[in-house]
Write a protein that holds these residues in place. Structure first.
Motif, PDB file in Angstrom:
ATOM      1  N   GLY A 157       0.815  -1.210   0.000  1.00 20.46           N
ATOM      2  CA  GLY A 157       0.000   0.000   0.000  1.00 20.46           C
ATOM      3  C   GLY A 157       0.850   1.261   0.000  1.00 20.46           C
ATOM      4  N   VAL A 158       1.936   1.264   0.773  1.00 23.34           N
ATOM      5  CA  VAL A 158       2.846   2.412   0.799  1.00 23.34           C
ATOM      6  C   VAL A 158       3.542   2.573  -0.551  1.00 23.34           C
ATOM      7  CG1 VAL A 158       4.865   3.429   1.926  1.00 23.34           C
ATOM      8  CG2 VAL A 158       3.190   2.166   3.287  1.00 23.34           C
ATOM      9  N   CYS A 159       3.895   1.461  -1.179  1.00 23.11           N
ATOM     10  CA  CYS A 159       4.531   1.519  -2.506  1.00 23.11           C
ATOM     11  C   CYS A 159       3.595   2.153  -3.534  1.00 23.11           C
ATOM     12  CB  CYS A 159       4.936   0.118  -2.966  1.00 23.11           C
ATOM     13  SG  CYS A 159       6.379  -0.547  -2.113  1.00 23.11           S
ATOM     14  N   GLU A 160       2.313   1.829  -3.470  1.00 28.15           N
ATOM     15  CA  GLU A 160       1.350   2.438  -4.391  1.00 28.15           C
ATOM     16  C   GLU A 160       1.261   3.948  -4.153  1.00 28.15           C
ATOM     17  OE1 GLU A 160       0.001   1.177  -6.913  1.00 28.15           O
ATOM     18  OE2 GLU A 160       0.307  -0.980  -6.607  1.00 28.15           O
ATOM     19  N   GLU A 161       1.335   4.366  -2.901  1.00 31.47           N
ATOM     20  CA  GLU A 161       1.323   5.798  -2.596  1.00 31.47           C
ATOM     21  C   GLU A 161       2.585   6.476  -3.130  1.00 31.47           C
ATOM     22  OE1 GLU A 161       0.519   6.696   1.480  1.00 31.47           O
ATOM     23  OE2 GLU A 161      -1.063   5.180   1.628  1.00 31.47           O
ATOM     24  N   LEU A 162       3.713   5.780  -3.061  1.00 36.80           N
ATOM     25  CA  LEU A 162       4.954   6.308  -3.629  1.00 36.80           C
ATOM     26  C   LEU A 162       4.815   6.540  -5.128  1.00 36.80           C
ATOM     27  CD1 LEU A 162       8.010   6.980  -3.631  1.00 36.80           C
ATOM     28  CD2 LEU A 162       8.450   4.510  -3.793  1.00 36.80           C
ATOM     29  N   LEU A 163       4.205   5.584  -5.832  1.00 38.51           N
ATOM     30  CA  LEU A 163       4.011   5.729  -7.272  1.00 38.51           C
ATOM     31  C   LEU A 163       3.123   6.931  -7.586  1.00 38.51           C
ATOM     32  CD1 LEU A 163       3.513   2.009  -8.417  1.00 38.51           C
ATOM     33  CD2 LEU A 163       5.617   3.353  -8.369  1.00 38.51           C
ATOM     34  N   GLU A 164       2.052   7.101  -6.817  1.00 37.91           N
ATOM     35  CA  GLU A 164       1.161   8.245  -7.032  1.00 37.91           C
ATOM     36  C   GLU A 164       1.903   9.558  -6.781  1.00 37.91           C
ATOM     37  OE1 GLU A 164      -1.910   8.461  -8.279  1.00 37.91           O
ATOM     38  OE2 GLU A 164      -1.657   6.318  -8.706  1.00 37.91           O
ATOM     39  N   TYR A 165       2.724   9.558  -5.768  1.00 40.45           N
ATOM     40  CA  TYR A 165       3.514  10.763  -5.471  1.00 40.45           C
ATOM     41  C   TYR A 165       4.444  11.104  -6.626  1.00 40.45           C
ATOM     42  CZ  TYR A 165       7.122  13.695  -3.361  1.00 40.45           C
ATOM     43  OH  TYR A 165       8.007  14.707  -3.113  1.00 40.45           O
ATOM     44  N   LEU A 166       5.121  10.105  -7.171  1.00 44.77           N
ATOM     45  CA  LEU A 166       6.040  10.339  -8.285  1.00 44.77           C
ATOM     46  C   LEU A 166       5.287  10.796  -9.540  1.00 44.77           C
ATOM     47  CD1 LEU A 166       8.511   7.331  -7.864  1.00 44.77           C
ATOM     48  CD2 LEU A 166       8.971   9.749  -7.407  1.00 44.77           C
ATOM     49  N   ARG A 167       4.110  10.235  -9.775  1.00 45.01           N
ATOM     50  CA  ARG A 167       3.319  10.657 -10.940  1.00 45.01           C
ATOM     51  C   ARG A 167       2.953  12.136 -10.840  1.00 45.01           C
ATOM     52  NH1 ARG A 167       0.568   5.451 -10.032  1.00 45.01           N
ATOM     53  NH2 ARG A 167       1.317   3.994 -11.624  1.00 45.01           N
ATOM     54  N   ALA A 168       2.644  12.579  -9.629  1.00 50.56           N
ATOM     55  CA  ALA A 168       2.245  13.975  -9.436  1.00 50.56           C
ATOM     56  C   ALA A 168       3.443  14.919  -9.429  1.00 50.56           C
ATOM     57  CB  ALA A 168       1.474  14.112  -8.122  1.00 50.56           C
ATOM     58  N   ALA A 169       4.553  14.461  -8.859  1.00 45.16           N
ATOM     59  CA  ALA A 169       5.707  15.343  -8.684  1.00 45.16           C
ATOM     60  C   ALA A 169       6.607  15.411  -9.909  1.00 45.16           C
ATOM     61  CB  ALA A 169       6.523  14.894  -7.476  1.00 45.16           C
ATOM     62  N   ALA A 170       6.716  14.303 -10.656  1.00 46.18           N
ATOM     63  CA  ALA A 170       7.688  14.225 -11.748  1.00 46.18           C
ATOM     64  C   ALA A 170       7.481  15.275 -12.837  1.00 46.18           C
ATOM     65  CB  ALA A 170       7.679  12.823 -12.348  1.00 46.18           C
ATOM     66  N   PRO A 171       6.245  15.505 -13.343  1.00 46.60           N
ATOM     67  CA  PRO A 171       6.086  16.473 -14.434  1.00 46.60           C
ATOM     68  C   PRO A 171       6.536  17.887 -14.063  1.00 46.60           C
ATOM     69  CG  PRO A 171       4.129  15.104 -14.234  1.00 46.60           C
ATOM     70  CD  PRO A 171       4.971  14.836 -13.031  1.00 46.60           C
ATOM     71  N   ALA A 172       6.374  18.241 -12.807  1.00 39.85           N
ATOM     72  CA  ALA A 172       6.725  19.589 -12.373  1.00 39.85           C
ATOM     73  C   ALA A 172       8.203  19.721 -11.999  1.00 39.85           C
ATOM     74  CB  ALA A 172       5.863  19.981 -11.178  1.00 39.85           C
ATOM     75  N   SER A 173       8.954  18.632 -12.077  1.00 46.30           N
ATOM     76  CA  SER A 173      10.323  18.638 -11.572  1.00 46.30           C
ATOM     77  C   SER A 173      11.371  18.937 -12.638  1.00 46.30           C
ATOM     78  CB  SER A 173      10.646  17.289 -10.930  1.00 46.30           C
ATOM     79  OG  SER A 173      10.655  16.272 -11.925  1.00 46.30           O
ATOM     80  N   ALA A 174      10.994  18.926 -13.926  1.00 42.58           N
ATOM     81  CA  ALA A 174      11.969  19.157 -14.986  1.00 42.58           C
ATOM     82  C   ALA A 174      12.492  20.605 -14.889  1.00 42.58           C
ATOM     83  CB  ALA A 174      11.311  18.893 -16.329  1.00 42.58           C
ATOM     84  N   PRO A 175      13.771  20.871 -15.300  1.00 39.30           N
ATOM     85  CA  PRO A 175      14.725  19.889 -15.829  1.00 39.30           C
ATOM     86  C   PRO A 175      15.626  19.268 -14.757  1.00 39.30           C
ATOM     87  CG  PRO A 175      15.596  22.077 -16.107  1.00 39.30           C
ATOM     88  CD  PRO A 175      14.252  22.250 -15.455  1.00 39.30           C
TER      89      PRO A 175
END
Length: 511
Positions: A157-175
């Motif tokens: 369950g925590v791993c799934e939350e990690l994936l959701e966090y990365l999906r939300a954070a990654a697009p805004a993190s470039a470059p």
């Protein structure tokens, strides 16, 4: 105007005192010469720790320098300020200290004052003597595979939350990408909160991260924090005089409250959960021949929360870093995880996860290159003799500092060819058996090997498997190469952070 006789008296005093001060500072600097032990020449006041004191280099880096300067010696002498210590270089000598003659070196060198740090004083790492032995007998069964397996649904369950966090954070993190060490820390604090205490830490949704902040205040890099650490570690009597503590008082109260509240809730509502805290509660009720109280359970729950999060987050962050720099290994690992899921109906059972060969090799090689604790300090507890293969023998007196240079052993080309190269193949069947024993010590060795080793490996492996399936981990212009160690921290830490980009794989969107 000061009378001449007063000036003369002050001058006389200075002339008399300065040599005495010099004598005091250098009194022990012949210690190893008298014992016919090779040593690196100390500097006035600092011994061999000048760069450590000035926060220019870490203890592990300084120990590695000493290790290299006296190549071929099984053990060598050094000084931590005025205090003489022994650096153990030879694997057989490491075995002697950590296993064969364990009872002469059974205590770790770090000291915690129970009055100043009542919770940390119950940490098995700091406890010594018979008390440590009794404590370990109580805690060891809580980390068996049988106890860890029921935690897997919580961990997934925590791993799934990690994936959701990365999906939300990654697009805004470039470059520049995401600071992977912080992301890993959010994951491990949340994981340990769920598995140790049965509570939600909300580390992926709460920007302030109150629980995370409190853990970080105990274990965090920083100039003044490191000054406090050096006083507590090198000059414990001064630390007591200054009323310094490892854990700030408000942090102590915070953890005491959340753990006590959870324990009270379970008692009043007859709630039983398959987690670490429940095991501790049950042990405090048993007549097991060893006095184990609720206060002990409280201390050990907090220990798990702090240690289980920080060291594992360091490992996970560096594992992501190495996979980003080695895309071929990353792709091979991705295929291995996908094949395991395919063979198990889309699931990743406990047994399958623990048996994935490349996943294990990636973890072991990451720990070799970036072990969280790169120098282990022991204290001689019983007079003994160390005798090297070169015939040199030395009587070691109780109280003597003994250092195991983990970083130096892990990076020695005599044991690991091209030691700075990330090569998971070193741990493949056929190669692993040829590695020299007692040159690989990320969790220690012998009776005091890390109690939480299995849990640490499990939570890191889960995060690697889940993330590599759904994301391409890539370097960015801000990714460090090479990594520079942060000298303001006693654990392994990249100065400036580990910046990586996590790009969601297109194929994973439809899964």
């Amino acid at each position: 105007m000061i009378p001449e006789w007063v000036q003369f008296n002050w001058l006389t005093i200075c002339i008399a005192v300065i040599p005495l001060i010099y004598l005091y500072l250098t009194w022990n600097y012949n210690y190893w010469k008298k014992r016919n032990v090779a040593f690196v020449k100390p500097q006035l006041i600092f011994g061999n720790y000048k760069e450590v004191f000035l926060q220019k280099r870490t203890v592990s880096e300084v120990m590695e320098d000493i290790y290299k300067k006296l190549d071929g010696k099984p053990f060598v002498g050094f000084w931590r300020f005025r205090t003489p210590g022994i650096l153990v270089r030879d694997p057989e000598m490491v075995k002697t200290v950590m296993v064969k003659d364990f009872h002469s070196f059974q205590d770790n060198a770090l000291i915690v004052d129970p009055k100043m740090d009542p919770l940390l004083a119950k940490n098995p790492f700091f406890v010594s003597g018979e008390k440590w032995k009794n404590m370990r007998s109580v805690l060891s069964p809580s980390f068996t595979s049988g106890k860890l397996k029921p935690l897997l649904p919580l961990m997934e369950g925590v791993c799934e939350e990690l994936l959701e966090y990365l999906r939300a954070a990654a697009p805004a993190s470039a470059p520049d990408g995401i600071e992977a060490s912080l992301t890993a820390f959010k994951y491990t604090v949340e994981m340990v909160a769920r598995c140790a205490l049965g509570i939600k830490g909300n580390n992926f949704t709460d920007s302030e991260g109150h629980l995370r902040t409190m853990v970080r205040r105990i274990v965090s890099p920083g100039f003044w924090k490191n000054i406090e650490f050096m006083i507590l570690n090198f000059l414990p009597s001064m630390g007591s005089f200054l009323h310094l503590s490892w854990m700030p008082r408000d942090v102590d109260l915070f953890f005491t409250k959340i753990v006590t509240d959870e324990m009270d809730y379970r008692k009043k509502n007859n709630v039983i959960r398959p987690d670490y805290l429940q095991y501790l509660i049950n042990m405090s009720k048993k007549e097991n021949g060893v006095a184990y109280t609720e206060a002990d359970a409280l201390g050990h729950a907090v220990t798990f929360l702090t240690e289980g999060s920080e060291t594992s987050s360091i490992t996970l962050g560096f594992a992501w870093y190495e996979l980003a720099r080695h895309p071929a290994v990353q792709e091979e690992l991705r295929q291995e995880v996908a094949a395991a899921r395919g063979a198990n109906g889309g699931r990743l059972p406990f047994e399958a996860l623990m048996e994935l060969p490349l996943l294990d090799q990636v973890l072991q090689e990451t720990l070799r290159l970036h072990a969280p604790l790169m120098a282990m300090e022991k204290t001689c507890t019983r007079a003994t003799e160390l005798r090297g293969a070169d015939g040199v023998a030395c009587r070691v007196e109780p109280g003597t500092l003994v250092v195991i240079p983990v970083r130096a052993l892990h990076h020695d080309p005599a044991f690991y060819p091209e030691p700075l190269r990330f090569d998971p193949g070193r741990w493949a069947p056929g190669n692993r058996e040829r590695l020299v024993k007692y040159t690989y010590l990320p969790f220690g060795e012998g009776p005091r090997i890390c109690l939480g080793m299995r849990f640490a490996q499990l939570q890191v492996k889960l995060a690697l498997a889940y993330v590599v399936e759904k994301f391409d981990i890539k370097t960015t212009p801000k990714t460090p190469n090479p990594v520079v160690q942060d000298p303001t921290y006693f654990l392994t830490c990249a100065k400036g952070g580990l910046w990586l980009r996590f790009e969601e794989r297109k194929s994973s969107n439809s899964e």
